[in-house]
Motif scaffolding. Sequence first.
Motif, PDB file in Angstrom:
ATOM      1  N   LYS A  16       0.821  -1.212   0.000  1.00 13.89           N
ATOM      2  CA  LYS A  16       0.000   0.000   0.000  1.00 13.89           C
ATOM      3  C   LYS A  16       0.856   1.264   0.000  1.00 13.89           C
ATOM      4  O   LYS A  16       0.564   2.236   0.688  1.00 13.89           O
ATOM      5  CB  LYS A  16      -0.967  -0.012   1.184  1.00 13.89           C
ATOM      6  CG  LYS A  16      -1.926  -1.177   1.113  1.00 13.89           C
ATOM      7  CD  LYS A  16      -2.862  -1.205   2.282  1.00 13.89           C
ATOM      8  CE  LYS A  16      -3.789  -2.389   2.097  1.00 13.89           C
ATOM      9  NZ  LYS A  16      -3.966  -3.161   3.273  1.00 13.89           N
ATOM     10  N   ILE A  17       1.941   1.219  -0.775  1.00 13.44           N
ATOM     11  CA  ILE A  17       2.838   2.367  -0.916  1.00 13.44           C
ATOM     12  C   ILE A  17       2.398   3.161  -2.137  1.00 13.44           C
ATOM     13  O   ILE A  17       2.201   2.603  -3.215  1.00 13.44           O
ATOM     14  CB  ILE A  17       4.307   1.921  -1.059  1.00 13.44           C
ATOM     15  CG1 ILE A  17       4.751   1.163   0.194  1.00 13.44           C
ATOM     16  CG2 ILE A  17       5.205   3.125  -1.321  1.00 13.44           C
ATOM     17  CD1 ILE A  17       6.137   0.541   0.087  1.00 13.44           C
ATOM     18  N   LYS A  18       2.263   4.451  -1.946  1.00 12.84           N
ATOM     19  CA  LYS A  18       1.796   5.321  -3.024  1.00 12.84           C
ATOM     20  C   LYS A  18       2.933   5.749  -3.944  1.00 12.84           C
ATOM     21  O   LYS A  18       4.092   5.815  -3.542  1.00 12.84           O
ATOM     22  CB  LYS A  18       1.134   6.559  -2.421  1.00 12.84           C
ATOM     23  CG  LYS A  18      -0.093   6.216  -1.614  1.00 12.84           C
ATOM     24  CD  LYS A  18      -0.698   7.448  -1.011  1.00 12.84           C
ATOM     25  CE  LYS A  18      -1.927   7.059  -0.189  1.00 12.84           C
ATOM     26  NZ  LYS A  18      -2.554   8.231   0.423  1.00 12.84           N
ATOM     27  N   TYR A  19       2.551   6.077  -5.183  1.00 15.26           N
ATOM     28  CA  TYR A  19       3.522   6.575  -6.157  1.00 15.26           C
ATOM     29  C   TYR A  19       4.199   7.840  -5.641  1.00 15.26           C
ATOM     30  O   TYR A  19       5.374   8.077  -5.919  1.00 15.26           O
ATOM     31  CB  TYR A  19       2.850   6.879  -7.491  1.00 15.26           C
ATOM     32  CG  TYR A  19       2.497   5.669  -8.330  1.00 15.26           C
ATOM     33  CD1 TYR A  19       2.913   4.391  -7.999  1.00 15.26           C
ATOM     34  CD2 TYR A  19       1.745   5.828  -9.478  1.00 15.26           C
ATOM     35  CE1 TYR A  19       2.592   3.300  -8.789  1.00 15.26           C
ATOM     36  CE2 TYR A  19       1.416   4.740 -10.282  1.00 15.26           C
ATOM     37  CZ  TYR A  19       1.844   3.488  -9.925  1.00 15.26           C
ATOM     38  OH  TYR A  19       1.532   2.410 -10.715  1.00 15.26           O
ATOM     39  N   SER A  20       3.466   8.662  -4.905  1.00 15.95           N
ATOM     40  CA  SER A  20       4.036   9.908  -4.392  1.00 15.95           C
ATOM     41  C   SER A  20       5.208   9.625  -3.444  1.00 15.95           C
ATOM     42  O   SER A  20       6.212  10.350  -3.462  1.00 15.95           O
ATOM     43  CB  SER A  20       2.976  10.745  -3.691  1.00 15.95           C
ATOM     44  OG  SER A  20       2.381  10.021  -2.624  1.00 15.95           O
ATOM     45  N   TRP A  21       5.098   8.572  -2.629  1.00 17.27           N
ATOM     46  CA  TRP A  21       6.183   8.207  -1.727  1.00 17.27           C
ATOM     47  C   TRP A  21       7.397   7.732  -2.519  1.00 17.27           C
ATOM     48  O   TRP A  21       8.524   8.136  -2.249  1.00 17.27           O
ATOM     49  CB  TRP A  21       5.734   7.119  -0.747  1.00 17.27           C
ATOM     50  CG  TRP A  21       6.816   6.729   0.217  1.00 17.27           C
ATOM     51  CD1 TRP A  21       7.113   7.330   1.402  1.00 17.27           C
ATOM     52  CD2 TRP A  21       7.753   5.653   0.068  1.00 17.27           C
ATOM     53  NE1 TRP A  21       8.184   6.696   2.003  1.00 17.27           N
ATOM     54  CE2 TRP A  21       8.599   5.661   1.200  1.00 17.27           C
ATOM     55  CE3 TRP A  21       7.971   4.684  -0.912  1.00 17.27           C
ATOM     56  CZ2 TRP A  21       9.630   4.749   1.369  1.00 17.27           C
ATOM     57  CZ3 TRP A  21       9.002   3.769  -0.738  1.00 17.27           C
ATOM     58  CH2 TRP A  21       9.818   3.808   0.399  1.00 17.27           C
ATOM     59  N   LEU A  22       7.148   6.884  -3.515  1.00 12.12           N
ATOM     60  CA  LEU A  22       8.248   6.388  -4.341  1.00 12.12           C
ATOM     61  C   LEU A  22       8.926   7.542  -5.073  1.00 12.12           C
ATOM     62  O   LEU A  22      10.157   7.598  -5.159  1.00 12.12           O
ATOM     63  CB  LEU A  22       7.743   5.343  -5.331  1.00 12.12           C
ATOM     64  CG  LEU A  22       8.819   4.692  -6.195  1.00 12.12           C
ATOM     65  CD1 LEU A  22       9.829   3.940  -5.326  1.00 12.12           C
ATOM     66  CD2 LEU A  22       8.196   3.763  -7.216  1.00 12.12           C
TER      67      LEU A  22
END
Length: 66
Positions: A16-22
């Motif tokens: 549940k890791i968002k693209y924004s975090w990556l």
Amino acid sequence: MQRSTDEVKTWLKDRKIKYSWLAEQCRVSEGSVRNWFAKKRIPPAKMAIIELLMNCLLYTSDAADE
């Protein structure tokens, strides 16, 4: 062996890791991350960062909560 974009996408989804975090971790815009997955190509230097993240965050989803 380098991971595929599909493997990275699955890893993000499972945790549940968002693209924004990556994007923040790779020092690029969220739009750049979306383009990587749309084109099925992550630049080698950024893939190296992602692989490190995948190895470090293998057993946790804490990053998704930030």
